[in-house]
Design an enzyme around this catalytic site. Structure first.
Site, PDB file in Angstrom:
ATOM      1  CE1 TYR A 101      -9.622   2.560   6.281  1.00  0.00           C
ATOM      2  CE2 TYR A 101      -8.677   3.780   8.110  1.00  0.00           C
ATOM      3  CZ  TYR A 101      -8.626   3.365   6.791  1.00  0.00           C
ATOM      4  OH  TYR A 101      -7.564   3.739   6.003  1.00  0.00           O
ATOM      5  CE  LYS A 102      -7.588  -0.950   5.019  1.00  0.00           C
ATOM      6  NZ  LYS A 102      -8.249  -0.104   4.023  1.00  0.00           N
ATOM      7  CG  PHE A 122      -2.005   1.045   1.108  1.00  0.00           C
ATOM      8  CD1 PHE A 122      -3.066   0.856   0.236  1.00  0.00           C
ATOM      9  CD2 PHE A 122      -1.942   2.207   1.838  1.00  0.00           C
ATOM     10  CE1 PHE A 122      -4.058   1.822   0.113  1.00  0.00           C
ATOM     11  CE2 PHE A 122      -2.926   3.180   1.720  1.00  0.00           C
ATOM     12  CZ  PHE A 122      -3.984   2.987   0.851  1.00  0.00           C
ATOM     13  CG  ASP A 168      -0.021  -2.349   7.017  1.00  0.00           C
ATOM     14  OD1 ASP A 168      -1.083  -2.639   7.600  1.00  0.00           O
ATOM     15  OD2 ASP A 168       0.104  -1.341   6.298  1.00  0.00           O
ATOM     16  NE  ARG A 200      -9.732  -3.630  -2.686  1.00  0.00           N
ATOM     17  CZ  ARG A 200      -9.234  -2.924  -1.684  1.00  0.00           C
ATOM     18  NH1 ARG A 200      -8.043  -3.232  -1.206  1.00  0.00           N
ATOM     19  NH2 ARG A 200      -9.878  -1.907  -1.187  1.00  0.00           N
TER      20      ARG A 200
END
Length: 434
Positions: free
Chosen positions: A226-227, A131, A201, A393
């Protein structure tokens, strides 16, 4: 051609011991939400909890709530709950700040350890497909410390990168683009055997796949709230440091709340013991209250088998999606872009489109969203679309996704492609967020 029917999927849902966990969430009617790997669904408990913080704890009790409502302990309390999901001990995880800030903290600490223990090591290694914020933070620290950021293009290149120059290996356990899942224990052992430190991560793995930081003997980890943790947009992140490292150095953002005695208000900084020193400023109480509600939705699976049970369902969901997508949409140009082997795949499946539809991914996703099937799009490399294609995705959060949802999502994808619906002008206008 698969023999699986929608009724088969309905029967799987009826037999699913985790199906009741969906009742924790406020899912909009008519929506198939396959984007929990980007933003988790709102838990039903969150609105009431945040409202209580606003109206009672803040509105009525005001500043007293730092003590009476235990606001000051909230980063550690939420951290202890997250620790149960990532294989850490109580008191080892703190919920605070963002993933970018927390990565800056732990990567700075890792670089300082490397400089102290092995000053000849000057390289940080990561994946080019990591990312971007991780790469940007690493690039910044390399400039500050006279180091070099080396990027590999595939996991096959990783063994050769574990050489005598390597100071820190920085990886995301589950790749945000493809869903590829590293073997944390094996990779950590190999890097440490080569004399390097390892930072993980966990943005796409915490709450989605079983994680065992302690068992893997990892050095540092950060993650996102928040995922899969359902903490809400911009929810606080979390940070973990192995006990052997946590007290060695200050983290560079040495704010007042990471002080050993913040309310003595001394002009000199004295870091708190343990992970508390990784807090920087005043906690975001409203956001932390929402995050705690989100983490509780994942912990609700503990009586039903916990992360192992969630992972089992996640694998079944993604296997179902792959089977149906290939059987029903391959002739329309759909190709699998995620690993086929379940052990190498997180809780998402990524698809690409073969020529002549290789540029159509964004529009196809927008057409699906208009039908209530929420996935997302991640751009590939325009110069190398064969190797780095545009990605459709789809995330499969087992807390609230079922097998009939998978069937219906694939059916919508088939219809969008077969009808050419995606060619409508409204689906080809790029928004600022993709």
């Amino acid at each position: 051609m698969t023999s699986m029917t929608r009724q088969d999927c309905v029967a799987q849902d009826q037999a699913d011991p985790l199906r009741g966990l969906k009742d924790q969430f406020a899912l909009p009617p008519g929506v198939l939400y396959l984007d929990g790997n980007s933003l988790g669904v709102l838990p039903k408990a969150t609105a009431a909890r945040v409202q209580a913080v606003i109206t009672q704890e803040w509105g009525t009790d005001l500043i007293k709530s730092w003590n009476t409502a235990h606001w000051m302990e909230l980063p550690a309390r939420a951290g202890d709950k997250i620790a149960r999901l990532v294989g850490a001990a109580p008191g080892e995880v703190i919920a605070a700040d963002s993933t970018s800030l927390n990565l800056y903290k732990v990567l700075s600490a890792a670089v300082r350890i490397a400089q102290a223990d092995a000053p000849g090591r000057k390289t940080i290694v990561s994946e080019r497909s990591n990312f971007p914020t991780d790469l940007y933070i690493a690039e910044s620290l390399c400039q500050q410390h006279g180091m070099t950021l080396k990027l590999i293009d595939s996991v096959d290149e990783l063994p050769a990168a574990l050489d005598a120059s390597l100071a820190v290996l920085m990886l995301t356990q589950v790749n945000y683009r493809t869903g590829y899942q590293h073997d944390m224990a094996a990779v950590t052992a190999a890097a440490q055997a080569a004399g390097a430190l390892v930072i993980w991560d966990l943005a796409h793995s915490a709450g989605a796949v079983p994680v065992d930081l302690t068992g893997a003997n990892a050095d540092f980890a950060i993650g996102c709230g928040y995922k899969y943790l359902n903490g809400g947009p911009g929810a606080p992140a979390f940070v973990w440091a192995h006990p052997r490292h946590v007290n060695r150095f200050w983290q560079p953002l040495s704010g007042w709340l990471g002080h050993a005695a913040p309310f003595q208000f001394t002009p000199d900084y004295q870091p708190a013991a343990g992970i508390t020193r990784y807090i920087c400023g005043t906690p975001a109480i409203l956001a932390l209250a929402a995050l705690e509600c989100g983490v509780d939705t994942v912990l609700a699976a503990e009586p039903l088998g916990g992360m192992a049970a969630l992972r089992q369902k996640s694998v079944a969901l993604t296997e179902c999606f792959i089977e149906l997508a290939e059987a029903r949409c391959a002739e329309l140009g759909v190709r699998l872009a995620s690993p086929r082997e379940a052990a190498q795949r997180g809780s998402q499946v990524c698809l690409s489109l073969a020529a002549p539809l290789h540029e159509a991914g964004y529009a196809v996703i927008q057409a699906l969203i208009a039908r209530g099937v929420i996935g997302d799009f991640r751009a590939g490399d325009p110069a190398r679309l064969d190797d780095v294609p545009h990605i459709l995705r789809f995330g499969f959060t087992p807390l609230y996704i079922g097998f009939a949802d998978v069937w219906d999502a694939v059916e919508h994808l088939r219809q969008v492609l077969a009808s050419g619906e995606w060619t409508e002008a409204r689906f080809n206008q790029k928004a600022s967020v993709t």
